[in-house]
Design an enzyme around this catalytic site. Structure first.
Site, PDB file in Angstrom:
ATOM      1  N   HIS A 102       0.820  -1.208   0.000  1.00  0.00           N
ATOM      2  CA  HIS A 102       0.000   0.000   0.000  1.00  0.00           C
ATOM      3  C   HIS A 102       0.856   1.261   0.000  1.00  0.00           C
ATOM      4  CE1 HIS A 102      -3.290  -2.775   1.162  1.00  0.00           C
ATOM      5  NE2 HIS A 102      -4.061  -1.860   0.626  1.00  0.00           N
ATOM      6  N   GLY A 103       2.054   1.195   0.506  1.00  0.00           N
ATOM      7  CA  GLY A 103       2.925   2.364   0.519  1.00  0.00           C
ATOM      8  C   GLY A 103       4.125   2.126   1.406  1.00  0.00           C
TER       9      GLY A 103
END
Length: 407
Positions: free
Chosen positions: A262-263
Site C-alpha cells: 500500500h505504501g
C-alpha cells in the site's frame, strides 16, 4: 505507464513460454525477482523522487504476472498461451488501474460466448447486467464516497488539535465508509465492464463488515488481493502446516508485504503490523479460550471498532498528526472532548443524508436483496434515475480520483 507495461508483458510472456518448454525453479525465481524488483523500484521512485514516476496500476498487473508465472510453473496453466491472450489478460482495461486481481483461469472463462452459443442468454443481456453493476458502483463512488471525503477533508482543514472527541470518532467512521465505497464502487464498475465484454463477475468485496473476526474481514475486503497473498505468499511459506511459530511468522511476512504494497511510508507498515497483532491475538489468545457466542461478540467488536481505528493509521502518514488524532479519539489526558462541543452536531446536520445510506449499504442483507432482484423492472427504472443523478453530481463537482489509484 505504457512502456513499463509493454516491457513487463513481453518479458513475462517469454519467461512463461520458456517454462512451458521446461520447468525450471531457478528461472521462476529469476522472473519473480524481476517482477517484484520492478514493483519495488517504482514504489521507491514514486515515494522519494516524484509520484509521477510510478506507473498507474503497476501493483495490480505485476501481481497478475507473478500469479501467472507461478501457475505456469505449478502446472495449473497446462497449455501454452498465445501472446495475444497473455497481453490481453495482463492489460485488461477495466482492471488494470485498481483491480480486481483476476486469475488466468477466470480469464479463460467467457460465459457470454458460451451462453450465446447455447442460446441461453443474449449478448445484450450481458451488457445490461454489467451496466447494473457499473451504475451501482458509480453511485457508491460519486454519491457516497466523494461526499464523505469532504467531511474527512474538513476535519483535516480544521486541524486535529481543534476537533472534539465525538467529531474525531465521526471522522474515523466517515473515512472508513469513504474508503469502502470508493474501492467497492470501483470494483463493481470494473467487474461490470468485465461482464459487459464477456468475462465472469469478479467478487472483490463480500460484505466485509458482516464478518465475525478481523481475519474473516480481510478474506472479504479486497478479496482478490487477500486470496493472492494466501495462494502466492502464505501457502508457499508453509501456511499453517508447520506449527504455531511458523504460522505466526508467515502471517507477519504477509502483513508486512501487505503494508508495503500500500505504501512505503511508516504508517502503512505500522498498519500492517497492527492488523497482524490483532489477528494473532484473535487466533491464539481470544477465540480458543472463549465460548463461541462470546467469541463472536469480540470478533464483531474488532471489526466494527478496531478496524475503523486501523483505517485512521492507514490514512494519516504523519506520526505527530496521527498521535494527535488518537488523543482526540481517547481524551484520557484532559484533551479532546471539550475542544469544540458543537462541531459534531454541526457535521451530522450536514452529512447525515450521506452517512445514512452508507450505513444501510454496509448491512449485508441489503446488497443481497438488490442482487437477487436486480433484473426487476422497478430496479431498472430506479437505476436509470440513479445513473442520471450520478451524472448530475459529477457535472457539478471538480472530480475526485479513486483512493486506490495511488497504490
Amino acid at each position: 505507464m505504457l512502456p513499463a507495461l509493454l516491457a513487463a508483458i513481453i518479458v513475462n510472456f517469454l519467461f512463461g513460454k520458456a517454462q512451458f518448454a521446461e520447468k525450471s525453479k531457478s528461472m521462476l525465481f529469476f522472473i519473480l525477482a524481476i517482477d517484484a524488483g520492478m514493483l519495488i523500484e517504482f514504489k521507491i521512485l514514486g515515494q522519494f523522487v516524484n509520484s509521477s514516476l510510478m506507473p498507474i496500476g503497476i501493483s495490480f498487473y505485476i501481481f497478475k504476472m507473478i500469479s501467472y508465472q507461478m501457475d505456469v510453473y505449478s502446472g495449473k496453466i497446462d497449455k501454452e498461451v498465445a501472446f495475444i491472450d497473455v497481453a490481453t489478460y495482463f492489460s485488461m482495461f477495466p482492471q488494470i488501474v485498481s483491480g480486481p486481481i483476476m486469475r488466468y483461469d477466470r480469464y479463460l472463462e467467457n460465459p457470454m460466448l458460451k451462453e450465446y452459443a447455447a442460446g441461453e442468454k443474449s449478448i445484450l443481456a450481458h451488457i445490461e447486467d454489467g451496466l447494473r453493476y457499473f451504475v451501482l458502483g458509480l453511485a457508491m463512488k460519486v454519491l457516497i464516497a466523494d461526499h464523505l471525503s469532504m467531511l474527512w477533508h474538513d476535519i483535516g482543514t480544521i486541524g486535529y488539535e481543534s476537533i472534539s472527541t465525538p467529531l474525531a470518532w465521526l471522522g474515523a467512521y466517515a473515512y472508513t465508509m469513504e474508503l469502502y465505497f470508493d474501492f467497492w464502487g470501483y470494483s463493481l464498475m470494473a467487474a461490470g465492464i468485465g461482464v459487459m465484454i464477456g468475462f465472469p463477475f469478479i467478487i472483490n468485496f463480500d460484505q466485509p463488515y458482516g464478518s465475525g473476526s478481523v481475519s474473516e474481514f480481510y478474506r472479504r475486503w479486497h478479496a482478490t488481493l487477500g486470496a493472492w497473498f494466501r495462494d502466492y505468499v502464505y501457502f508457499p511459506l508453509g501456511g499453517s502446516r508447520k506449527g504455531n511459530g511458523r504460522t505466526i511468522f508467515n502471517l507477519l511476512v504477509v502483513w508486512l508485504i501487505t503494508g508495503f504494497w500500500h505504501g512505503i511510508t511508516p504508517n502503512f507498515i505500522l498498519w500492517g503490523v497492527i492488523l497482524f497483532v490483532i489477528i494473532v491475538i484473535e487466533k491464539y489468545l481470544v477465540f480458543p479460550k472463549l465460548p463461541e457466542g462470546l467469541a463472536r461478540v469480540v470478533g464483531k467488536f474488532n471489526v466494527l471498532v478496531l478496524i475503523p481505528l486501523t483505517w485512521v493509521v492507514f490514512a494519516i502518514t504523519d506520526f505527530d498528526m496521527l498521535a494527535m488524532y488518537f488523543m482526540r479519539l481517547f481524551p484520557f489526558f484532559g484533551q479532546g472532548i471539550a475542544v469544540n462541543d458543537n462541531d459534531f452536531f454541526k457535521n451530522i446536520g450536514v452529512y447525515w443524508m450521506i452517512l445514512l445510506p452508507g450505513i444501510i449499504l454496509v448491512i449485508p442483507k441489503v446488497f443481497e436483496f438488490w442482487e437477487n432482484r436486480r433484473n426487476h423492472v422497478v430496479f431498472n427504472i430506479l437505476w436509470i434515475l440513479l445513473f442520471w443523478f450520478c451524472i448530475y453530481s459529477i457535472s457539478g463537482s471538480a472530480g475526485n480520483p479513486f483512493l486506490y489509484f495511488r497504490f
